[in-house]
Design an enzyme around this catalytic site. Structure first.
Site, PDB file in Angstrom:
ATOM      1  N   TYR A 111     -19.134 -76.014 -10.200  1.00  0.00           N
ATOM      2  CA  TYR A 111     -20.386 -75.064 -11.610  1.00  0.00           C
ATOM      3  C   TYR A 111     -21.099 -73.602 -10.505  1.00  0.00           C
ATOM      4  O   TYR A 111     -21.468 -73.051 -11.701  1.00  0.00           O
ATOM      5  CB  TYR A 111     -21.663 -76.042 -11.757  1.00  0.00           C
ATOM      6  CG  TYR A 111     -20.762 -77.263 -11.821  1.00  0.00           C
ATOM      7  CD1 TYR A 111     -21.120 -77.353 -13.561  1.00  0.00           C
ATOM      8  CD2 TYR A 111     -21.090 -78.547 -11.379  1.00  0.00           C
ATOM      9  CE1 TYR A 111     -20.534 -78.766 -13.809  1.00  0.00           C
ATOM     10  CE2 TYR A 111     -20.869 -79.957 -11.590  1.00  0.00           C
ATOM     11  CZ  TYR A 111     -20.820 -80.033 -13.295  1.00  0.00           C
ATOM     12  OH  TYR A 111     -20.121 -81.203 -13.121  1.00  0.00           O
ATOM     13  N   HIS A 146     -24.542 -71.204 -17.476  1.00  0.00           N
ATOM     14  CA  HIS A 146     -25.570 -72.625 -16.990  1.00  0.00           C
ATOM     15  C   HIS A 146     -26.212 -72.195 -15.196  1.00  0.00           C
ATOM     16  O   HIS A 146     -27.501 -72.634 -15.086  1.00  0.00           O
ATOM     17  CB  HIS A 146     -25.027 -74.104 -16.970  1.00  0.00           C
ATOM     18  CG  HIS A 146     -26.131 -74.839 -17.959  1.00  0.00           C
ATOM     19  ND1 HIS A 146     -26.862 -73.823 -19.041  1.00  0.00           N
ATOM     20  CD2 HIS A 146     -26.409 -75.501 -17.828  1.00  0.00           C
ATOM     21  CE1 HIS A 146     -27.612 -75.352 -19.576  1.00  0.00           C
ATOM     22  NE2 HIS A 146     -27.668 -76.353 -18.860  1.00  0.00           N
ATOM     23  N   PHE A 165     -28.470 -82.206 -10.604  1.00  0.00           N
ATOM     24  CA  PHE A 165     -27.991 -81.749 -12.098  1.00  0.00           C
ATOM     25  C   PHE A 165     -29.232 -80.775 -12.892  1.00  0.00           C
ATOM     26  O   PHE A 165     -30.301 -81.542 -12.987  1.00  0.00           O
ATOM     27  CB  PHE A 165     -27.291 -82.352 -12.383  1.00  0.00           C
ATOM     28  CG  PHE A 165     -25.710 -82.622 -11.688  1.00  0.00           C
ATOM     29  CD1 PHE A 165     -24.996 -81.761 -11.781  1.00  0.00           C
ATOM     30  CD2 PHE A 165     -26.157 -83.506 -10.871  1.00  0.00           C
ATOM     31  CE1 PHE A 165     -23.686 -81.229 -11.025  1.00  0.00           C
ATOM     32  CE2 PHE A 165     -24.694 -83.587  -9.692  1.00  0.00           C
ATOM     33  CZ  PHE A 165     -23.627 -82.206 -10.150  1.00  0.00           C
ATOM     34  N   ASN A 196     -30.430 -81.467 -15.640  1.00  0.00           N
ATOM     35  CA  ASN A 196     -31.034 -82.189 -16.617  1.00  0.00           C
ATOM     36  C   ASN A 196     -32.302 -83.671 -16.079  1.00  0.00           C
ATOM     37  O   ASN A 196     -32.796 -83.816 -16.557  1.00  0.00           O
ATOM     38  CB  ASN A 196     -30.309 -83.522 -17.461  1.00  0.00           C
ATOM     39  CG  ASN A 196     -29.009 -84.656 -17.022  1.00  0.00           C
ATOM     40  OD1 ASN A 196     -28.784 -84.433 -15.777  1.00  0.00           O
ATOM     41  ND2 ASN A 196     -28.500 -84.559 -17.926  1.00  0.00           N
ATOM     42  N   ASP A 230     -30.664 -69.699 -17.756  1.00  0.00           N
ATOM     43  CA  ASP A 230     -29.973 -69.054 -18.497  1.00  0.00           C
ATOM     44  C   ASP A 230     -30.920 -69.549 -19.769  1.00  0.00           C
ATOM     45  O   ASP A 230     -31.206 -70.049 -20.514  1.00  0.00           O
ATOM     46  CB  ASP A 230     -28.281 -69.877 -18.754  1.00  0.00           C
ATOM     47  CG  ASP A 230     -28.637 -71.168 -18.795  1.00  0.00           C
ATOM     48  OD1 ASP A 230     -29.060 -72.013 -17.810  1.00  0.00           O
ATOM     49  OD2 ASP A 230     -27.330 -71.555 -19.693  1.00  0.00           O
ATOM     50  N   ASN A 283     -31.811 -77.849 -21.366  1.00  0.00           N
ATOM     51  CA  ASN A 283     -31.838 -79.324 -20.637  1.00  0.00           C
ATOM     52  C   ASN A 283     -32.542 -79.028 -19.289  1.00  0.00           C
ATOM     53  O   ASN A 283     -33.174 -80.282 -18.935  1.00  0.00           O
ATOM     54  CB  ASN A 283     -30.176 -80.414 -20.265  1.00  0.00           C
ATOM     55  CG  ASN A 283     -29.471 -80.709 -21.607  1.00  0.00           C
ATOM     56  OD1 ASN A 283     -30.735 -80.580 -22.825  1.00  0.00           O
ATOM     57  ND2 ASN A 283     -28.336 -81.026 -21.970  1.00  0.00           N
TER      58      ASN A 283
END
Length: 196
Positions: free
Chosen positions: A21, A26, A72, A74, A99, A120
């Site tokens: 990622y 994100h 992560f 969320n 973001d 999220n």
């Protein structure tokens, strides 16, 4: 609790951990805070009790706590709440960098209060804190045009042109950080919003 003084700020860049990622849209919150830390020759260290990678620096007369949650996106609120509670920091000295689909690549806005806008990470932070009146630095990544495409869009790399625009916005946002830390948010907003 380890005291850091009344002037301490917590700066939290949002993103997802791992090489998969690292370069995705994100993760621009990570990009911003990594750029800031690199300029201070500061390294992040894993901090299990804060559910993230953590650094502590002194800059512009302020004690700064830098955090990249590794939960992560969320579950970002878990990390933010743990660090706020440990250092007993006021919510007024929390800055979340994330973001934003509603701003074009290269756009950057400071905002205090508001909802999560479908983000999220912000959603979980608001849920965990039970409040939404914290400061956010919104870094634009643009929108794919269709809500169905959002997940794929944010979890992929920007184009080369968008990448350059986002990096320019990161630089511009770093330039107004002294005003933010001096609690002169209106001045920081004016400078940032007029240059981007």
């Amino acid at each position: 609790m380890s005291p850091v003084g009344t002037t301490a700020w917590l700066l939290v860049g949002l993103g997802n951990p791992g090489a998969k990622y690292a370069q995705t849209r994100h993760n621009v919150g990570f990009w911003w805070i990594d750029t800031f830390a690199k300029g201070l020759d500061t390294d992040f260290k894993p901090a299990a009790k804060f559910f993230g990678d953590f650094a502590r620096v002194s800059w512009c007369g302020q004690n700064l706590l830098l955090l990249k949650p590794t939960t992560f996106m969320n579950r970002s609120g878990q990390a933010v709440l743990a660090l706020l509670n440990y250092y007993q920091l006021p919510l007024e000295h929390l800055l979340i960098i994330h973001d934003d689909l509603d701003l074009p690549p290269g756009g950057a806005k400071l905002k205090r209060n508001g909802g999560h806008g479908g983000h999220n990470g912000l959603r979980d932070i608001i849920n965990c804190l039970g409040r939404r009146d914290f400061l956010r630095l919104r870094l634009g990544i643009g929108h794919p045009g269709s809500g169905q495409d959002v997940v794929n869009y944010v979890l992929n790399r920007p184009s080369a042109a968008d990448q350059r625009a986002i990096e320019a916005a990161i630089t511009g946002a770093l330039e107004v950080l002294p005003e933010v830390l001096a609690d002169d948010i209106e001045k920081a907003m004016h400078r940032l919003h007029s240059q981007i």
